[in-house]
Write an enzyme that holds these catalytic residues in place. Structure first.
Site, PDB file in Angstrom:
ATOM      1  N   ASP A 159      11.271  -3.021  10.112  1.00  0.00           N
ATOM      2  CA  ASP A 159      10.802  -2.290   8.931  1.00  0.00           C
ATOM      3  C   ASP A 159      12.032  -1.965   8.090  1.00  0.00           C
ATOM      4  O   ASP A 159      12.906  -1.205   8.527  1.00  0.00           O
ATOM      5  CB  ASP A 159      10.108  -1.002   9.406  1.00  0.00           C
ATOM      6  CG  ASP A 159       9.696  -0.094   8.255  1.00  0.00           C
ATOM      7  OD1 ASP A 159       8.990   0.893   8.516  1.00  0.00           O
ATOM      8  OD2 ASP A 159      10.088  -0.372   7.101  1.00  0.00           O
ATOM      9  N   ASN A 184       7.358  -4.588  -8.563  1.00  0.00           N
ATOM     10  CA  ASN A 184       6.726  -5.311  -9.674  1.00  0.00           C
ATOM     11  C   ASN A 184       7.390  -4.830 -10.956  1.00  0.00           C
ATOM     12  O   ASN A 184       8.173  -3.884 -10.939  1.00  0.00           O
ATOM     13  CB  ASN A 184       5.202  -5.078  -9.706  1.00  0.00           C
ATOM     14  CG  ASN A 184       4.858  -3.610  -9.817  1.00  0.00           C
ATOM     15  OD1 ASN A 184       5.193  -2.964 -10.796  1.00  0.00           O
ATOM     16  ND2 ASN A 184       4.242  -3.079  -8.789  1.00  0.00           N
ATOM     17  N   VAL A 221       6.001  -3.887   0.809  1.00  0.00           N
ATOM     18  CA  VAL A 221       7.309  -3.253   1.060  1.00  0.00           C
ATOM     19  C   VAL A 221       7.604  -2.217  -0.028  1.00  0.00           C
ATOM     20  O   VAL A 221       8.225  -1.189   0.233  1.00  0.00           O
ATOM     21  CB  VAL A 221       8.399  -4.335   1.184  1.00  0.00           C
ATOM     22  CG1 VAL A 221       8.707  -5.019  -0.132  1.00  0.00           C
ATOM     23  CG2 VAL A 221       9.673  -3.757   1.779  1.00  0.00           C
ATOM     24  N   ASP A 222       7.098  -2.438  -1.226  1.00  0.00           N
ATOM     25  CA  ASP A 222       7.288  -1.477  -2.330  1.00  0.00           C
ATOM     26  C   ASP A 222       6.667  -0.127  -1.947  1.00  0.00           C
ATOM     27  O   ASP A 222       7.289   0.930  -2.054  1.00  0.00           O
ATOM     28  CB  ASP A 222       6.600  -2.057  -3.573  1.00  0.00           C
ATOM     29  CG  ASP A 222       6.978  -1.360  -4.863  1.00  0.00           C
ATOM     30  OD1 ASP A 222       6.323  -1.642  -5.883  1.00  0.00           O
ATOM     31  OD2 ASP A 222       7.915  -0.544  -4.854  1.00  0.00           O
ATOM     32  N   TYR A 229       2.566 -11.712  -3.595  1.00  0.00           N
ATOM     33  CA  TYR A 229       2.877 -12.686  -4.655  1.00  0.00           C
ATOM     34  C   TYR A 229       2.732 -14.138  -4.210  1.00  0.00           C
ATOM     35  O   TYR A 229       3.025 -15.060  -4.963  1.00  0.00           O
ATOM     36  CB  TYR A 229       4.259 -12.405  -5.248  1.00  0.00           C
ATOM     37  CG  TYR A 229       4.269 -11.266  -6.267  1.00  0.00           C
ATOM     38  CD1 TYR A 229       3.091 -10.609  -6.636  1.00  0.00           C
ATOM     39  CD2 TYR A 229       5.440 -10.854  -6.859  1.00  0.00           C
ATOM     40  CE1 TYR A 229       3.098  -9.582  -7.549  1.00  0.00           C
ATOM     41  CE2 TYR A 229       5.466  -9.821  -7.792  1.00  0.00           C
ATOM     42  CZ  TYR A 229       4.267  -9.193  -8.129  1.00  0.00           C
ATOM     43  OH  TYR A 229       4.267  -8.166  -9.044  1.00  0.00           O
TER      44      TYR A 229
HETATM   45  N1  APR Z   1       9.789  -3.954   5.796  1.00  0.00           N
HETATM   46  C1  APR Z   1      10.100  -5.260   5.599  1.00  0.00           C
HETATM   47  N2  APR Z   1       9.252  -6.160   5.069  1.00  0.00           N
HETATM   48  C2  APR Z   1       8.022  -5.712   4.739  1.00  0.00           C
HETATM   49  C3  APR Z   1       7.615  -4.362   4.896  1.00  0.00           C
HETATM   50  C4  APR Z   1       8.554  -3.470   5.456  1.00  0.00           C
HETATM   51  N3  APR Z   1       8.285  -2.170   5.644  1.00  0.00           N
HETATM   52  N4  APR Z   1       6.321  -4.242   4.443  1.00  0.00           N
HETATM   53  C5  APR Z   1       5.935  -5.466   4.040  1.00  0.00           C
HETATM   54  N5  APR Z   1       6.945  -6.361   4.222  1.00  0.00           N
HETATM   55  C6  APR Z   1       6.967  -7.801   3.977  1.00  0.00           C
HETATM   56  C7  APR Z   1       5.634  -8.485   3.839  1.00  0.00           C
HETATM   57  O1  APR Z   1       5.058  -8.716   5.129  1.00  0.00           O
HETATM   58  C8  APR Z   1       6.055  -9.777   3.159  1.00  0.00           C
HETATM   59  O2  APR Z   1       6.514 -10.717   4.118  1.00  0.00           O
HETATM   60  O3  APR Z   1       7.608  -8.032   2.728  1.00  0.00           O
HETATM   61  C9  APR Z   1       7.251  -9.336   2.283  1.00  0.00           C
HETATM   62  C10 APR Z   1       6.935  -9.245   0.784  1.00  0.00           C
HETATM   63  O4  APR Z   1       5.582  -8.832   0.640  1.00  0.00           O
HETATM   64  P1  APR Z   1       5.128  -7.787  -0.515  1.00  0.00           P
HETATM   65  O5  APR Z   1       5.594  -6.439  -0.153  1.00  0.00           O
HETATM   66  O6  APR Z   1       3.673  -8.011  -0.727  1.00  0.00           O
HETATM   67  O7  APR Z   1       5.959  -8.259  -1.810  1.00  0.00           O
HETATM   68  P2  APR Z   1       5.673  -9.461  -2.837  1.00  0.00           P
HETATM   69  O8  APR Z   1       4.978 -10.613  -2.185  1.00  0.00           O
HETATM   70  O9  APR Z   1       6.993  -9.686  -3.504  1.00  0.00           O
HETATM   71  O10 APR Z   1       4.641  -8.805  -3.859  1.00  0.00           O
HETATM   72  C11 APR Z   1       5.106  -7.776  -4.692  1.00  0.00           C
HETATM   73  O11 APR Z   1       3.271  -6.379  -4.151  1.00  0.00           O
HETATM   74  O12 APR Z   1       3.459  -4.327  -3.198  1.00  0.00           O
HETATM   75  C12 APR Z   1       3.290  -4.969  -4.384  1.00  0.00           C
HETATM   76  O13 APR Z   1       4.306  -3.502  -5.992  1.00  0.00           O
HETATM   77  C13 APR Z   1       4.447  -4.744  -5.317  1.00  0.00           C
HETATM   78  O14 APR Z   1       3.284  -5.728  -7.137  1.00  0.00           O
HETATM   79  C14 APR Z   1       4.322  -5.944  -6.206  1.00  0.00           C
HETATM   80  C15 APR Z   1       3.916  -7.036  -5.228  1.00  0.00           C
END
Ligand code: APR
Length: 177
Positions: A9, A23, A32-33, A125
């Site tokens: 994490d 985003n 992760v956001d 995404y």
């Molecule tokens: N630590 C590490 N990696 C994580 C965590 C965490 N706590 N939570 C999620 N992930 C991973 C997901 O499993 C994925 O492999 O981060 C990677 C990116 O996934 P997303 O968080 O969905 O990011 P992304 O695909 O770039 O989409 C971004 O999603 O959450 C919204 O606000 C964000 O609109 C933006 C979009």
């Protein structure tokens, strides 16, 4: 520069800076956001709102990066980047490469020496973890060659076993060439 991958994490990573897959609004989201905002506390959202009121009135562009403090996180800084959204037709790999290189630029500019990086665009995404891993490793290797000694470590922190495996494969492939 050490480059490695681990499963975990990213909000618990004890590094100087963690990269957030944000985003363009910078006003939070899921994935992760959402995890980073939850762990950093409400001051992170306030710092992002201040960026929108000042230097980023139109939001953060895809492929760019900006730093805020980490507040309640172990990491001192959060480097926010916006990955390309495959569902919105953003399929140009150079946009994703830019996320990683600009994030390292910004991390180095604020004085970070160790950086944790998630699989940007590999979740909501819609990019494939294998493509993200190959692009991320190539981008970080290239950045290191262009900036020798600027960072001590880049640590890919992956939330799931399959994505971790994709990054380990990409690192192994890069080391064979
Ligand atoms: N630590 C590490 N990696 C994580 C965590 C965490 N706590 N939570 C999620 N992930 C991973 C997901 O499993 C994925 O492999 O981060 C990677 C990116 O996934 P997303 O968080 O969905 O990011 P992304 O695909 O770039 O989409 C971004 O999603 O959450 C919204 O606000 C964000 O609109 C933006 C979009």
């Amino acid at each position: 520069m050490r480059i490695r991958a681990e499963q975990g994490d990213i909000t618990t990573a004890h590094v100087d800076a963690i990269v957030n897959a944000a985003n363009s609004s910078l006003l939070g989201g899921g994935g992760v956001d959402g995890a980073i905002h939850a762990a950093a506390g409400p001051r992170l959202l306030e710092a992002c709102r201040e960026l929108r009121r000042t230097v980023l009135p139109a939001g953060l562009a895809v492929g760019d990066a900006v730093a805020t403090p980490g507040f309640d996180l172990p990491a001192r800084w959060v480097v926010h980047t916006v990955g390309p959204n495959r569902h919105a037709g953003e399929t140009d790999p150079s946009l994703l490469t830019s996320c990683f290189t600009r994030s390292l630029d910004v991390a180095a500019e604020v004085g970070a020496r160790t950086v944790a990086v998630p699989a940007v665009s590999a979740g909501v995404y819609g990019w494939s973890p294998d493509d993200v891993a190959a692009i991320a490793v190539r981008a970080v290797d290239g950045w290191d060659e262009a900036h020798p000694g600027r960072l001590d470590e880049v640590r890919f922190v992956l939330f799931s076993t399959p994505v971790h495996a994709a990054f380990e494969d990409a690192l192994a492939t890069a080391r064979r060439h």
